[in-house]
Design an enzyme around this catalytic site. Structure first.
Site, short mmCIF file in Angstrom:
data_model
loop_
_atom_site.label_atom_id
_atom_site.label_comp_id
_atom_site.label_asym_id
_atom_site.label_seq_id
_atom_site.Cartn_x
_atom_site.Cartn_y
_atom_site.Cartn_z
N LYS A 1 0.84 -1.21 0.00
CA LYS A 1 0.00 0.00 0.00
C LYS A 1 0.87 1.25 0.00
CE LYS A 1 -4.17 -1.38 2.50
NZ LYS A 1 -4.86 -1.24 3.79
N TYR B 1 7.75 -5.75 -1.44
CA TYR B 1 8.68 -4.63 -1.64
C TYR B 1 9.08 -4.53 -3.11
CZ TYR B 1 12.82 -1.69 -0.90
OH TYR B 1 13.75 -0.68 -0.96
N1 LIG Z 1 18.84 1.82 2.18
C1 LIG Z 1 18.98 1.19 1.02
O1 LIG Z 1 19.96 0.47 0.82
C2 LIG Z 1 17.95 1.37 -0.07
C3 LIG Z 1 18.13 0.65 -1.26
C4 LIG Z 1 17.20 0.78 -2.27
C5 LIG Z 1 16.13 1.64 -2.11
N2 LIG Z 1 15.98 2.33 -0.96
C6 LIG Z 1 14.79 3.20 -0.83
O2 LIG Z 1 15.12 4.43 -0.23
C7 LIG Z 1 14.05 4.86 0.59
C8 LIG Z 1 14.54 5.15 2.00
O3 LIG Z 1 15.14 3.98 2.54
P1 LIG Z 1 15.89 3.97 3.95
O4 LIG Z 1 16.98 2.99 3.86
O5 LIG Z 1 16.18 5.36 4.37
O6 LIG Z 1 14.77 3.30 4.86
P2 LIG Z 1 14.11 3.79 6.23
O7 LIG Z 1 13.21 2.68 6.65
O8 LIG Z 1 15.14 4.27 7.17
O9 LIG Z 1 13.27 5.04 5.76
C9 LIG Z 1 11.96 4.99 5.30
C10 LIG Z 1 11.18 6.12 5.95
O10 LIG Z 1 9.85 6.12 5.42
C11 LIG Z 1 8.93 6.21 6.50
N3 LIG Z 1 7.68 5.57 6.07
C12 LIG Z 1 7.48 4.26 5.80
N4 LIG Z 1 6.21 4.05 5.43
C13 LIG Z 1 5.60 5.27 5.45
C14 LIG Z 1 4.29 5.69 5.16
N5 LIG Z 1 3.33 4.84 4.79
N6 LIG Z 1 4.01 7.01 5.29
C15 LIG Z 1 4.95 7.89 5.70
N7 LIG Z 1 6.22 7.54 5.98
C16 LIG Z 1 6.54 6.23 5.86
C17 LIG Z 1 9.62 5.50 7.65
O11 LIG Z 1 9.11 5.85 8.92
C18 LIG Z 1 11.07 5.94 7.46
O12 LIG Z 1 11.32 7.17 8.10
C19 LIG Z 1 12.97 3.77 0.55
O13 LIG Z 1 11.99 4.13 -0.39
C20 LIG Z 1 13.74 2.57 0.06
O14 LIG Z 1 12.91 1.67 -0.65
C21 LIG Z 1 16.85 2.20 0.07
#
Ligand SMILES: NC(=O)c1ccc[n+]([C@@H]2O[C@H](COP(=O)([O-])OP(=O)(O)OC[C@H]3O[C@@H](n4cnc5c(N)ncnc54)[C@H](O)[C@@H]3O)[C@@H](O)[C@H]2O)c1
Length: 317
Positions: free
Chosen positions: A89, A143
Site C-alpha cells: 500500500k 517490496y
Molecule cells: N537503504 C537502502 O539500501 C535502499 C536501497 C534501495 C532503495 N531504498 C529506498 O530508499 C528509501 C529510504 O530507505 P531507507 O533505507 O532510508 O529506509 P528507512 O526505513 O530508514 O526510511 C523509510 C522512511 O519512510 C517512512 N515511512 C514508511 N512508510 C511510510 C508511510 N506509509 N508514510 C509515511 N512515511 C513512511 C519511515 O518511517 C522511514 O522514516 C525507501 O523508499 C527505500 O525503498 C533504500
C-alpha cells in the site's frame, strides 16, 4: 525552493534533509515514523526553513511545494515484511498520492526505487535496460513488486498527465542513522562486532554485494533531481564488489572485535550477486561514488558505537 521529503525521518531521508537545508532550501519532512526516528532530524527543529509533518502517505495530502523526494517506504526486509500488505500500500497508494500532489501543484517528483526491481538478476552487472527476474509471490515481493508498480505509475503519470518525474534505482546503501534493528548486513555485522558476538553469515559468504555510502547517494539524488530532460530510471550505487565474507572480515578488523564467524542457511530469494552498472549516471549526471568502503565503514562504526553507548537496547542483533 520548497521541497517535500517523504520518509524524511528515515536513514536516507534524514541525510537528504541535512543536504537540502544546507543548500538553502525550505524542507518539509513528512514521515509516519514506522522505521524513521525523531532522533534523525531533531537537530533541525528550530530552523525556520524546516517543517516536520507526521503523516501516512497512503492518505492524500495537499502541500504547496516545488519538488518531492519520495523516499517513504520501509527498506529492510525485517521492516517491510512486518506488514507486507501495508508495504505494498505504501509503495502503490503512497506513490499515487505523491503523483497526484505533483500533478496538482506542478512539482517535480522523484521516486526512490531500488535495485530489488532486478530481483535475482540473470545479467551482471545490471543496467537500467534489464527488466529483472522477480518472484511475484515470495516474501520479498511486497517490496520488489511494490516498487515495480511505483515505477509503472511514475511513467504512466508522466506519459498520460505530463507530470515531471524522475526515477532512481538505489543499490545497497549504508551509513550513520541506519536503525539498530535494520537487520541488513552492514548494520548486523557492525553491531555484532561491537558486542563481540558471532558474526552471522547466511550461506557460504561467497555471495557478493556492493555498498554505497549514504552521502554518495544523496549527491547522485540531488544531481538527478536538478537535471532537465532525463526521467531515468538511473542506477545509483557503488560498483565495487565485495564478498559477504570479506565485509565481515573488514568489520572485525576495523572494530578490533573478538567476534567469530557463524554460517547460517541462506534465506529464500536471496540474490547471489548484485552489482550496479552506473555508466548511465556517469554519462548523464557526471556522478560517481567517491567514498571507499573502509572510510564509510569507519564513520558507520563510530555512529553505532555512540548509539550502543547511549541505548538501553541490548539485544537487537
Ligand atoms: N537503504 C537502502 O539500501 C535502499 C536501497 C534501495 C532503495 N531504498 C529506498 O530508499 C528509501 C529510504 O530507505 P531507507 O533505507 O532510508 O529506509 P528507512 O526505513 O530508514 O526510511 C523509510 C522512511 O519512510 C517512512 N515511512 C514508511 N512508510 C511510510 C508511510 N506509509 N508514510 C509515511 N512515511 C513512511 C519511515 O518511517 C522511514 O522514516 C525507501 O523508499 C527505500 O525503498 C533504500
Amino acid at each position: 525552493m520548497r521541497i517535500l521529503i517523504t520518509g524524511g525521518a528515515g536513514f536516507i531521508g534524514s541525510h537528504l534533509c541535512d543536504r537540502l537545508l544546507s543548500d538553502g532550501h525550505e524542507v518539509i519532512c513528512l514521515d509516519n515514523f514506522f522505521t524513521g526516528s525523531k532522533n534523525n532530524i531533531t537537530h533541525h527543529i528550530g530552523n525556520s526553513r524546516f517543517e516536520l509533518i507526521r503523516h501516512d502517505i497512503i492518505q492524500p495530502i495537499l502541500l504547496e511545494i516545488d519538488q518531492i523526494y519520495h523516499f517513504a517506504c520501509p527498506a529492510s526486509p525485517v521492516h517491510y515484511q512486518y506488514n507486507p500488505v501495508k508495504t505494498t500500500k505504501t509503495s502503490v497508494m503512497g506513490t499515487i498520492n505523491m503523483l497526484g500532489l505533483a500533478k496538482r501543484v506542478n512539482a517535480r517528483v522523484m521516486l526512490a526505487s531500488t535495485s530489488e526491481v532486478y530481483g535475482d538478476p540473470k545479467v551482471h552487472p545490471q543496467t537500467e535496460a534489464y527488466w529483472g527476474h522477480v518472484n511475484p509471490i515470495g516474501s520479498r515481493s511486497c517490496y520488489d513488486e511494490g516498487k515495480r508498480v511505483a515505477e509503472t505509475l511514475m511513467m504512466d503519470y508522466h506519459r498520460q498527465n505530463k507530470v515531471d518525474v524522475k526515477i532512481i534505482r538505489i543499490f545497497n546503501t549504508y551509513g550513520p542513522r541506519m536503525a539498530l534493528n535494520d537487520g541488513r548486513v552492514v548494520s548486523n555485522f557492525i553491531v555484532q562486532a561491537l558486542k563481540n558476538k558471532p558474526i552471522t553469515i547466511y550461506g557460504d559468504g561467497q555471495q557478493t554485494r556492493s555498498f554505497q555510502y549514504v552521502t554518495d547517494l544523496v549527491e547522485g539524488s540531488v544531481k538527478m533531481m536538478n537535471i532537465n530532460n532525463f526521467v531515468g530510471p538511473v542506477n545509483l550505487g557503488n560498483p565495487d564488489e565485495f564478498t559477504i565474507k570479506e565485509l565481515a572480515e573488514m568489520v572485525v578488523d576495523l572494530t578490533g572485535s573478538a567476534s567469530s564467524i557463524k554460517y547460517l542457511p541462506l534465506p529464500q530469494d536471496d540474490p547471489v550477486q548484485r552489482q550496479p552498472d552506473i555508466s548511465l549516471a556517469g554519462k548523464k549526471l557526471k556522478w560517481t561514488p567517491v567514498i571507499k568502503l573502509k572510510d564509510g565503514l569507519e564513520k558507520t562504526i563510530d555512529y553505532f558505537e555512540m548509539l550502543l553507548k547511549n541505548s538501553n537496547i541490548k539485544d537487537y542483533v
